[in-house]
Design an enzyme around this catalytic site. Structure first.
Site, PDB file in Angstrom:
ATOM      1  N   SER A 147       0.830  -1.208  -0.069  1.00 14.62           N
ATOM      2  CA  SER A 147       0.005  -0.060   0.041  1.00 14.62           C
ATOM      3  C   SER A 147       0.876   1.074  -0.024  1.00 14.62           C
ATOM      4  O   SER A 147       1.789   1.395  -0.754  1.00 14.62           O
ATOM      5  CB  SER A 147      -1.008  -0.039   1.161  1.00 14.62           C
ATOM      6  OG  SER A 147      -1.980   0.974   1.171  1.00 14.62           O
ATOM      7  N   ASP A 168      -8.447  -5.561  -6.145  1.00 15.55           N
ATOM      8  CA  ASP A 168      -7.760  -4.359  -5.231  1.00 15.55           C
ATOM      9  C   ASP A 168      -8.117  -3.084  -5.833  1.00 15.55           C
ATOM     10  O   ASP A 168      -7.613  -2.895  -6.857  1.00 15.55           O
ATOM     11  CB  ASP A 168      -6.450  -4.546  -4.689  1.00 15.55           C
ATOM     12  CG  ASP A 168      -6.025  -3.574  -3.869  1.00 15.55           C
ATOM     13  OD1 ASP A 168      -6.778  -2.878  -3.329  1.00 15.55           O
ATOM     14  OD2 ASP A 168      -4.675  -3.244  -3.896  1.00 15.55           O
ATOM     15  N   HIS A 172      -5.938  -6.741  -1.665  1.00 16.53           N
ATOM     16  CA  HIS A 172      -4.890  -5.890  -1.209  1.00 16.53           C
ATOM     17  C   HIS A 172      -3.638  -6.383  -0.828  1.00 16.53           C
ATOM     18  O   HIS A 172      -3.666  -7.173   0.401  1.00 16.53           O
ATOM     19  CB  HIS A 172      -5.347  -4.847  -0.229  1.00 16.53           C
ATOM     20  CG  HIS A 172      -4.789  -3.675  -0.279  1.00 16.53           C
ATOM     21  ND1 HIS A 172      -4.604  -2.643  -1.216  1.00 16.53           N
ATOM     22  CD2 HIS A 172      -4.224  -3.125   0.915  1.00 16.53           C
ATOM     23  CE1 HIS A 172      -3.863  -1.658  -0.752  1.00 16.53           C
ATOM     24  NE2 HIS A 172      -3.485  -1.690   0.369  1.00 16.53           N
TER      25      HIS A 172
END
Length: 503
Positions: free
Chosen positions: A185, A435, A460
C-alpha cells in the site's frame, strides 16, 4: 501516499463525506478520498514473530541545518537467521506505513517466512508521526498545527530510512550487506520510491499494491470506485443494483421528520445519527474495505471476515425474502464486514477524538489523489473530483494548500514506463485486480528488471501476508516468482562483489 478507505468497532473510523446522487439531493463535486489500511494499525496486533524493539535517534528535518529537536524512531529487528557481515547476510527492510509498526509486522508474514531462505536480518522501522515515533515528544504536540506537522512527508520518511540503514550497517560493520525493500500500500509506494531515490542504499524493492500512479491525471479519477463496483457486480448484478439504489433511499429517508431515528434503528447504531451522510460514509467504508480484503480464505486483517467476503455479503443481500426492503437488505449484507462474528450489539460512528489523523495531513499537502464516481459504471453516488473542494477543506483544517503536482515532480509518474525503462531497475510491482488500488499501480512489465506480477483474483497486498494451507495455487506461484526475482538480485550483487574483489 495514498488514500482510500481504511471499528473498537470503528472507534477511529475515518469517515468519508459522500452524498447522494438523487435528483433532489444533487451530488457534491468532490469528497474525501478513501483511505489506506493504516487506521487499523491499533487493532489485531497479536503476533508470534520474534523481534527486539529498539529506537533510533532521528533528525526532524533532513533537508536543512536548522537546530531542531530530534525524535526517537521505533523499529523492530530480528537477527535470528542473519548470516552476518562476514558472509554478506542480506537485510530485509519493510518501509513502515501510516500506523503502528507492530501491525505491519504481524501482517507481513512473507518477509518472516523468506528470511531463513536468504539468511537475512529483518527490520521493520516505524514511519515518523505514527505509532510511538512522534516528534516533539507526544502526539498532541506533533499534531498541534501546520508548523509541527510540516515534517510529516514521504521525503522525510524516506530520508529516515536511508539514514537509519546507513547507520545500522556502519554500527554492525555490515556496510557491504545488501538491502532489499518491502512495502504494501503506502509502504509499497515508499519502497518503490526509495529504490528510485536511494539506489545506493537498497538493491531492489517489492512494492505490493502500491498506487504510485494515483496522482494528477495519470489515471482516470473514477478508477478506484469502478474497481470496487466491479468486484460487487462480478458476484451479483442484483446485489450491485441494491447497493446502487440504496443511496437515494438513505438520503430521502434522512430528510423525513423522523427519518434519522428510523435509520438509526434500522442499522442498529448506538446513538442517533447526526445525518444520513454519516450512514452513507459508514457503508462506503465497508464496501471499499471489503474490496481491498476480498481474500480467498477467512482472515482478520481488518475485521474478522469470511473467505470471499463480497460473495458472502451479496449472498445475504440476495437471499432476503421477497418483499424485504432495500435498507434491510443492505443492513443484512454490511453485517458481513462490521459484525461477522455476531458479537456486536450496536455500532459506533466515533471519529478520531483528536481530529488530526496523520494521513489527513498528508492528503492535504502532497498525497493529493483525485477520486470520482461515475454515474454509469459505479454503484456509488455520482461525484466529480474538484481540487477547489480539497483546497477549501485543507485551508479550513490545517491552513495549508495542497500541492497536487508535487509527488509526480518528486518521484515521477507521467510517462512512467519510458522513464523507468531508462533510469530504474529491480522493482517488483505486485497487484491483485480485485484491489481497488491496483488501478493506480504498475500493471505491465516496464523492463526485464522492473516487473509487474498481476493476479486476477488477488486483493490488497495478499502476497505479503503469511502463507496458509488455504492459499490457492496462483498465490503460491506468485510468491515463488517474487522469491526467484529477489534471489536473482542478490546473486547479481554477490557476483559483482566477487568480481570486484578478485579483479
Amino acid at each position: 501516499m495514498a488514500t482510500p478507505p481504511f471499528p473498537l468497532v470503528l472507534s477511529f473510523l475515518i469517515l468519508l463525506s459522500l452524498s447522494s446522487s438523487a435528483n433532489s439531493y444533487p451530488p457534491r463535486s468532490s469528497k474525501h478520498a478513501p483511505r489506506f489500511l493504516g487506521k487499523f494499525s491499533h487493532l489485531h496486533q497479536p503476533t508470534d514473530q520474534k523481534y527486539e524493539t529498539r529506537y533510533f535517534e532521528q533528525r526532524l528535518d533532513h533537508f536543512s541545518f536548522a537546530d531542531l529537536p530530534s525524535f526517537r524512531q521505533k523499529y523492530l529487528i530480528n537477527t535470528q537467521h542473519w548470516l552476518g557481515p562476514s558472509r554478506l547476510g542480506p537485510i530485509l527492510f519493510y518501509c513502515g506505513n501510516e500506523g503502528n509498526i507492530e501491525w505491519f509486522a504481524a501482517n507481513t508474514g512473507f518477509v518472516w517466512e523468506i528470511a531463513p531462505r536468504f539468511g537475512a536480518m529483518i527490520i521493520f522501522p516505524e514511519h515518523r508521526y505514527y505509532g510511538e515515533s512522534m516528534p516533539y515528544g507526544s502526539r498532541e504536540i506533533a499534531y498541534k498545527n501546520a508548523s509541527t506537522l510540516s515534517y510529516l512527508t514521504a521525503e522525510q520518511a524516506l530520508a529516515d530510512y536511508a539514514v537509519f540503514i546507513t547507520e545500522l550497517k556502519r554500527n554492525l560493520s555490515a556496510q557491504a550487506c545488501p538491502v532489499v525493500l518491502f512495502g504494501g500500500s503506502y509502504g509499497g509506494m515508499l519502497a518503490a520510491w526509495m529504490r528510485l531515490k536511494y539506489p545506493h542504499i537498497a538493491i531492489g524493492a517489492l512494492a505490493s499494491s502500491a498506487p504510485v500512479l494515483q496522482f494528477e491525471d495519470i489515471v482516470p479519477p473514477e478508477t478506484y470506485y469502478d474497481i470496487v463496483s466491479n468486484d460487487f457486480r462480478r458476484e451479483s448484478i442484483s446485489c450491485f443494483n441494491t447497493i446502487k439504489e440504496s443511496w437515494d433511499i438513505i438520503a430521502s429517508k434522512g430528510e423525513e421528520n423522523d427519518g434519522l431515528n428510523q435509520l438509526t434503528k434500522a442499522f442498529h447504531f448506538c446513538r442517533k445519527l447526526d445525518s444520513s451522510e454519516d450512514l452513507s460514509d459508514w457503508l462506503d467504508s465497508a464496501y471499499s474495505y471489503l474490496a481491498m480484503a476480498d481474500y480467498p480464505y477467512p482472515a482478520d486483517f481488518l475485521m474478522p471476515l469470511p473467505g470471499n467476503p463480497i460473495k458472502e455479503l451479496c449472498r445475504r443481500i440476495d437471499s432476503c425474502p421477497d418483499g424485504t426492503s432495500t435498507l434491510q437488505r443492505v443492513y443484512e449484507g454490511v453485517n458481513v464486514y462490521y459484525n461477522y462474528t455476531g458479537t456486536v450489539d450496536c455500532f459506533n460512528l466515533d471519529d478520531d477524538p483528536h481530529g488530526m489523523i496523520g494521513w489527513d495531513w498528508q492528503a492535504c499537502t502532497e498525497m493529493v489523489m483525485p477520486f470520482a464516481s461515475s454515474k454509469n459504471t459505479s454503484m456509488f453516488p455520482e461525484f466529480e473530483y474538484n481540487y477547489a473542494d480539497d483546497e477549501e477543506r485543507c485551508l479550513k483544517d490545517y491552513n495549508v494548500k495542497p500541492r497536487p503536482t508535487w509527488i509526480s515532480t518528486e518521484f515521477g509518474g507521467h510517462d512512467f514506463k519510458n522513464v523507468l525503462k531508462k533510469f530504474g531497475s529491480n522493482i517488483i510491482f505486485s497487484n491483485g485486480l480485485l484491489d481497488p488500488w491496483s488501478g493506480g499501480s504498475v500493471l505491465e512489465d516496464v523492463s526485464e528488471t522492473i516487473v509487474a506480477l498481476v493476479t486476477e483474483k488477488g486483493a490488497h497486498h495478499l502476497d505479503l501476508r503469511a502463507a496458509t494451507d488455504e492459499d490457492p495455487d496462483w498465490l503460491v506461484d506468485q510468491r515463488e516468482s517474487e522469491v526467484k526475482l529477489i534471489k536473482k538480485w542478490l546473486q547479481e550483487y554477490y557476483d559483482n562483489k566477487r568480481a570486484t574483489f578478485t579483479a
